[in-house]
Scaffold this motif. Structure first.
Motif, PDB file in Angstrom:
ATOM      1  N   ALA A 109       0.833  -1.207   0.000  1.00 28.19           N
ATOM      2  CA  ALA A 109       0.000   0.000   0.000  1.00 28.19           C
ATOM      3  C   ALA A 109       0.865   1.254   0.000  1.00 28.19           C
ATOM      4  O   ALA A 109       0.639   2.185  -0.778  1.00 28.19           O
ATOM      5  N   MET A 164       1.065   3.987  -2.976  1.00 31.23           N
ATOM      6  CA  MET A 164       0.755   5.406  -2.778  1.00 31.23           C
ATOM      7  C   MET A 164       1.940   6.260  -3.224  1.00 31.23           C
ATOM      8  O   MET A 164       1.765   7.327  -3.817  1.00 31.23           O
ATOM      9  N   ASP A 211      -7.140  15.529  -1.923  1.00 30.66           N
ATOM     10  CA  ASP A 211      -8.382  14.999  -2.487  1.00 30.66           C
ATOM     11  C   ASP A 211      -9.315  16.164  -2.857  1.00 30.66           C
ATOM     12  O   ASP A 211      -9.822  16.246  -3.979  1.00 30.66           O
ATOM     13  N   LYS A 213      -8.851  10.920  -8.122  1.00 34.62           N
ATOM     14  CA  LYS A 213      -9.271   9.538  -7.855  1.00 34.62           C
ATOM     15  C   LYS A 213      -8.215   8.826  -7.018  1.00 34.62           C
ATOM     16  O   LYS A 213      -8.529   8.071  -6.100  1.00 34.62           O
ATOM     17  N   GLU A 214      -6.947   9.069  -7.362  1.00 36.34           N
ATOM     18  CA  GLU A 214      -5.872   8.423  -6.608  1.00 36.34           C
ATOM     19  C   GLU A 214      -5.877   8.880  -5.152  1.00 36.34           C
ATOM     20  O   GLU A 214      -5.742   8.069  -4.231  1.00 36.34           O
ATOM     21  N   ALA A 240      -8.359   9.979  -3.441  1.00 38.82           N
ATOM     22  CA  ALA A 240      -9.525   9.452  -2.726  1.00 38.82           C
ATOM     23  C   ALA A 240      -9.215   8.071  -2.145  1.00 38.82           C
ATOM     24  O   ALA A 240      -9.620   7.747  -1.023  1.00 38.82           O
ATOM     25  N   TYR A 241      -8.462   7.254  -2.902  1.00 42.03           N
ATOM     26  CA  TYR A 241      -8.054   5.946  -2.369  1.00 42.03           C
ATOM     27  C   TYR A 241      -7.087   6.112  -1.199  1.00 42.03           C
ATOM     28  O   TYR A 241      -7.139   5.351  -0.231  1.00 42.03           O
ATOM     29  N   HIS A 242      -6.206   7.111  -1.273  1.00 45.23           N
ATOM     30  CA  HIS A 242      -5.272   7.344  -0.157  1.00 45.23           C
ATOM     31  C   HIS A 242      -6.040   7.755   1.101  1.00 45.23           C
ATOM     32  O   HIS A 242      -5.705   7.337   2.200  1.00 45.23           O
ATOM     33  N   ARG A 276      -9.163   7.022   1.877  1.00 47.28           N
ATOM     34  CA  ARG A 276      -9.908   5.898   2.438  1.00 47.28           C
ATOM     35  C   ARG A 276      -8.979   4.958   3.202  1.00 47.28           C
ATOM     36  O   ARG A 276      -9.277   4.548   4.314  1.00 47.28           O
ATOM     37  N   HIS A 277      -7.853   4.675   2.584  1.00 49.43           N
ATOM     38  CA  HIS A 277      -6.926   3.730   3.212  1.00 49.43           C
ATOM     39  C   HIS A 277      -6.360   4.276   4.527  1.00 49.43           C
ATOM     40  O   HIS A 277      -6.345   3.581   5.545  1.00 49.43           O
TER      41      HIS A 277
END
Lengths: 257, 178
Positions: free
Chosen positions: A45, A49, A114, A137-138, A140-142, A144-145
């Motif tokens: 992960a 990132m 974000d 979009k990238e 947003a994943y960071h 959430r994680h």
């Protein structure tokens, strides 16, 4: 022997470099975890990132070079500017310390980035809007994680709670700088090229607070905020990071794979 | 017509008219696969964006990155150059375009089918923010069950997450919405 790069920092070049430097330096920090993370999934992960951020930096440096028009490439910007030439916010250059600090730094930055990239999708600058469409979009994943980890650590054991609380306390004074804009940036905001950073702050607070609440952490009061990175005044940590990042190019200038 | 020295050119090369030349270049470019997902061509993925052939048979190919940091892009560029040169095109230039930004919405239906057959769950739904988060309904590419759980947000490549099927218990890669 190549010399330190002198960049013609027109407002748009400077603007691109500030965003690119944030992404490169934070990406480099995350890459330092490669092979050292607490578990396999987390190692992947953090490396993923890092990859997202370094990719964003590459697009932004390339564009900065095109706008500047002096023939500078992404590598020139990354390898041939010294500490005073870097324009990243102080938050992203802070040391990894423990896993809690790394996660908190990433969570606070990603929560900002974000919202920032979402706003930049509407930029009148076509290239920045295209970089934004990917980056939002990238990031947003960071978010959430890292939010999941902030909650897990905050609402975990006494030890994990203490560490993530300490990380929050350490990182907080560096968050103000993310929303700072000088005169050169304000001109770009007026032209519809740059997002108005101050307009993002309330939403950022709301988003961050929701996660901190769930993590049983207390949102710090805004006190004295550190700044200086945007104009090249950095903490002691950036020089050490750049020494490593630039070592090969400074030893064998122009070396390529 | 110059090829690599010592290598004979295909007899019919170059074709007489530019439309044939373009079709030939496109056919060759379409055979280039994503090195990390070899069952998908760059056309299936929507990475191949444009191709132009000049009268001297020099070719300009435009590709667009998937994830910002996708390390496959360099390799895809190189493979395009090699494949086109091997097919007899003299001068190949690969350029990267950013706008409009690539999205998994561009993946062809055929591409999604190939992904599933390869054991990777294709992106589910369209990439609204609601689809990115919350509405995670991912179908197991092996048994088709929708009873699946996310094991890790970040997987073996930038574009994938690691999931597991609760029905057949197999772990699988999921191609994330982007």
């Amino acid at each position: 022997m190549a010399k330190t790069l002198r960049v013609n920092e027109t407002p748009l070049v400077l603007y691109c470099l500030r965003r690119a430097d944030d992404a490169l330096i934070l990406g480099h920090r995350l890459s330092e975890w490669c092979g050292h993370a607490p578990m396999m999934e987390e190692d992947m992960a953090l490396a993923n990132m890092a990859l997202d951020l370094i990719g964003q930096a590459r697009s932004l440096y390339t564009y900065a070079g095109q706008v500047e028009g002096e023939g500078h490439t992404e590598d020139d910007f990354a390898y041939w500017r010294d500490e005073r030439g870097y324009r990243n916010a102080l938050l992203v250059e802070q040391e990894n310390d423990d896993f809690a600090r790394t996660i908190m730094r990433q969570f606070l930055y990603a929560s900002f980035a974000d919202l920032y990239w979402q706003a930049m999708v509407k930029s009148k600058d076509e290239t920045l809007a295209a970089v934004a469409a990917k980056s939002e979009k990238e990031m947003a994943y960071h978010v959430r994680h890292t939010a999941e980890w902030v909650i897990r650590l905050g609402d975990g054991t006494d030890e994990s709670h203490e560490r993530i609380a300490k990380a929050l306390e350490y990182c907080w004074p560096f968050t103000g700088e993310l929303f700072e804009a000088d005169e050169s940036e304000k001109g770009l905001v007026a032209e519809g090229i740059a997002a108005d950073l101050s307009s993002l702050r309330d939403q950022w607070r709301t988003n961050v607070k929701a996660v901190l609440d769930e993590a049983t952490l207390t949102m710090p009061q805004d006190g004295w905020m550190q700044k200086g990175g945007r104009s090249g005044r950095h903490s002691e940590y950036l020089g050490h990071l750049l020494t490593e990042l630039q070592h090969v190019q400074h030893t064998v200038p122009g070396a390529v794979w | 017509m110059t090829g690599r020295e010592g290598q004979p050119m295909p007899a019919s090369f170059p074709p007489a008219d530019s439309a044939t030349l373009l079709a030939k270049a496109l056919e060759v470019a379409t055979t280039v696969a994503d090195p990390e997902i070899p069952v998908l061509s760059i056309a299936d993925l929507g990475i191949l964006r444009d191709i132009k052939v000049a009268e001297d048979s020099s070719v300009e190919v435009s590709i667009t990155p998937t994830y910002s940091g996708c390390p496959a892009m360099n390799m895809i560029g190189l493979e395009l150059e090699l494949a086109l040169e091997k097919a007899g095109f003299s001068k190949v230039t690969v350029i990267t375009v950013l706008s409009p930004a690539w999205t998994t919405d561009w993946m062809t239906e055929d591409g999604k089918r190939k992904l599933r057959e390869y054991g990777i769950a294709p992106p589910s739904g369209r990439t609204s923010r609601g689809a990115l988060f919350g509405a995670d309904e991912v179908q197991c590419p092996r048994c088709g069950s929708k009873s699946t759980v996310r094991l890790a947000e970040f997987g073996s490549t930038s574009c994938k997450a690691l999931w597991r099927c609760e029905a057949c218990r197999e772990p699988f890669d999921y191609f994330k919405c982007h």
